[in-house]
Design an enzyme around this catalytic site. Structure first.
Site, PDB file in Angstrom:
ATOM      1  N   ARG A   1      11.791   3.576   2.823  1.00 32.27           N
ATOM      2  CA  ARG A   1      11.340   2.582   4.198  1.00 32.27           C
ATOM      3  C   ARG A   1      12.641   1.729   4.384  1.00 32.27           C
ATOM      4  O   ARG A   1      13.221   1.509   3.496  1.00 32.27           O
ATOM      5  CB  ARG A   1      10.279   1.964   3.435  1.00 32.27           C
ATOM      6  CG  ARG A   1      10.146   0.898   4.875  1.00 32.27           C
ATOM      7  CD  ARG A   1       8.644  -0.078   4.632  1.00 32.27           C
ATOM      8  NE  ARG A   1       7.624   0.774   4.576  1.00 32.27           N
ATOM      9  CZ  ARG A   1       6.235   0.251   4.787  1.00 32.27           C
ATOM     10  NH1 ARG A   1       6.043  -1.166   4.370  1.00 32.27           N
ATOM     11  NH2 ARG A   1       5.232   1.043   4.902  1.00 32.27           N
TER      12      ARG A   1
ATOM     13  N   LYS B   1      26.310  -4.579  -1.767  1.00 25.31           N
ATOM     14  CA  LYS B   1      27.843  -4.327  -2.099  1.00 25.31           C
ATOM     15  C   LYS B   1      28.467  -3.679  -0.917  1.00 25.31           C
ATOM     16  O   LYS B   1      29.675  -3.625  -1.021  1.00 25.31           O
ATOM     17  CB  LYS B   1      28.020  -3.628  -3.423  1.00 25.31           C
ATOM     18  CG  LYS B   1      27.441  -4.219  -4.514  1.00 25.31           C
ATOM     19  CD  LYS B   1      27.839  -3.437  -5.701  1.00 25.31           C
ATOM     20  CE  LYS B   1      26.795  -4.000  -7.024  1.00 25.31           C
ATOM     21  NZ  LYS B   1      27.094  -3.196  -8.308  1.00 25.31           N
TER      22      LYS B   1
ATOM     23  N   HIS C   1       5.952   5.587  11.458  1.00 22.50           N
ATOM     24  CA  HIS C   1       5.365   5.624   9.989  1.00 22.50           C
ATOM     25  C   HIS C   1       4.487   6.890   9.973  1.00 22.50           C
ATOM     26  O   HIS C   1       3.252   6.840   9.989  1.00 22.50           O
ATOM     27  CB  HIS C   1       4.639   4.424  10.041  1.00 22.50           C
ATOM     28  CG  HIS C   1       4.354   4.053   8.464  1.00 22.50           C
ATOM     29  ND1 HIS C   1       4.614   5.078   7.551  1.00 22.50           N
ATOM     30  CD2 HIS C   1       3.881   3.060   8.034  1.00 22.50           C
ATOM     31  CE1 HIS C   1       4.160   4.350   6.245  1.00 22.50           C
ATOM     32  NE2 HIS C   1       3.739   3.152   6.576  1.00 22.50           N
TER      33      HIS C   1
ATOM     34  N   ARG D   1       0.968  -1.243  -0.111  1.00 20.08           N
ATOM     35  CA  ARG D   1      -0.060   0.059   0.013  1.00 20.08           C
ATOM     36  C   ARG D   1       0.959   1.357   0.001  1.00 20.08           C
ATOM     37  O   ARG D   1       0.529   2.306  -0.801  1.00 20.08           O
ATOM     38  CB  ARG D   1      -1.013   0.002   1.453  1.00 20.08           C
ATOM     39  CG  ARG D   1      -2.323  -0.682   1.091  1.00 20.08           C
ATOM     40  CD  ARG D   1      -2.651  -1.341   2.307  1.00 20.08           C
ATOM     41  NE  ARG D   1      -1.657  -2.423   2.916  1.00 20.08           N
ATOM     42  CZ  ARG D   1      -1.349  -3.574   2.528  1.00 20.08           C
ATOM     43  NH1 ARG D   1      -2.329  -3.902   1.753  1.00 20.08           N
ATOM     44  NH2 ARG D   1      -0.315  -4.107   3.056  1.00 20.08           N
ATOM     45  N   THR D   2       2.048   1.422   0.991  1.00 22.18           N
ATOM     46  CA  THR D   2       2.487   2.470   0.939  1.00 22.18           C
ATOM     47  C   THR D   2       3.146   2.873  -0.213  1.00 22.18           C
ATOM     48  O   THR D   2       3.205   3.958  -0.664  1.00 22.18           O
ATOM     49  CB  THR D   2       3.491   2.573   2.024  1.00 22.18           C
ATOM     50  OG1 THR D   2       2.906   2.256   3.469  1.00 22.18           O
ATOM     51  CG2 THR D   2       4.414   3.781   2.385  1.00 22.18           C
TER      52      THR D   2
END
Length: 311
Positions: free
Chosen positions: A106, A85, A134, A55-56
């Site tokens: 995120r 890496k 959030h 959703r986000t």
């Protein structure tokens, strides 16, 4: 004045700014109804998601497209970026800043968004940092509450489930602290109680709250039931997860004891804590809530780009 407008945590918002943002989101609903516009044509948003998201990530990408912009990025930055890496987050942000006009990120680590903002030369939006915050979810939650009730002041809100690792309840608590006469009920198993730092903030803001593990005792008096998933991936052991799992289920029987005007919210995804039989109840607002994420994120993208450009 800061050179760029970032969205890093819910505490940065005061009530006047929240109300302006909610008004802007309402206008974005009209923009979407008209098929979008081109106000940010030529602008590019980078999405860097080091944790899974549906959703986000998709609502942010849709939001940028609705505003006429473009999107680049990866849905699994931990595996499909130079992080694998050994590149530092800071170096990744410095590079990406040269490719785009705004970053939505995120990350698994608490505080990662603030680290990114320190080195970015473009706005950064925190789309979740581990078990920390959030903020954009909390903003859409509060927007949904205001749309459903016409206000936030004076409401009783129960936050249920994983309150320790559930970053959405931390951020929503900080947002609610801007409003008057709000009562928050924190309902959870003993091993995932609301953190002390959140309670301290609520105390400082003079917000009433109570802790209990008994959802039945408040079901009939609350206006909003904010259910959350018990997040297995964040627990230190299977044993600790099993202590918390399955204790609170929203089903038709519980709904029958709630007020006719009450609503049920959930940041989603759900994993059995709301029975599907509840979906047809008009008080089940969680799918409306998810759609509201598009409008809030459109408003945030617009604000970040416009205010950063002005500064």
């Amino acid at each position: 004045m800061k050179p760029y407008y970032h969205v890093l945590g819910a505490k940065q918002f005061e009530k006047s700014e929240l109300e302006r943002l909610f008004d802007a989101a309402l206008e974005m609903e009209k923009v979407v109804a008209k098929g979008g516009d081109r106000r940010h044509e030529g602008r590019i948003m980078t999405t860097l998601f080091f944790e899974a998201s549906t959703r986000t990530r998709l609502s942010f990408e849709s939001a940028m497209h609705r505003l006429g912009g473009g999107v680049i990025g990866t849905e699994n930055a931990a595996q499909f970026s130079s992080a694998i890496k050994g590149e530092t987050l800071e170096d990744t942000i410095r590079i990406v800043s040269g490719y785009s006009d705004i970053i939505v990120m995120r990350h698994t680590d608490i505080g990662a968004a603030k680290r990114a903002a320190k080195v970015a030369s473009i706005p950064v939006i925190n789309a979740g940092d581990g078990a920390g915050e959030h903020p954009t979810q909390a903003l859409l939650d509060a927007y949904t509450i205001r749309k459903e009730f016409g206000k936030i002041d004076g409401l009783q809100i129960a936050m249920v489930g994983d309150l320790a690792y559930g970053r959405t309840v931390h951020s929503l608590s900080y947002i609610l602290a801007n409003y008057q006469d709000v009562m928050v009920h924190y309902i959870s198993p003993d091993n995932v109680r609301i953190p002390d730092n959140v309670k301290k903030y609520m105390d400082e803001k003079g917000i009433r709250y109570a802790e209990t593990n008994d959802l039945d005792s408040v079901a009939g008096s609350i206006d909003v039931l904010y259910q959350t998933r018990i997040q297995k991936e964040r627990f230190p052991s299977v044993e600790e997860y099993e202590k918390a799992s399955g204790q609170y289920i929203v089903d038709a029987e519980l709904m029958s004891r709630m007020s006719k005007h009450a609503i049920v919210l959930h940041p989603l995804p759900r994993a059995g804590e709301i029975a599907e039989e509840v979906d047809e109840d008009p008080r089940a607002a969680y799918f409306r809530q998810a759609v509201n994420g598009l409008y809030i994120r459109m408003a945030l993208i617009d604000k970040c780009i416009v205010e950063s450009k002005a500064n």
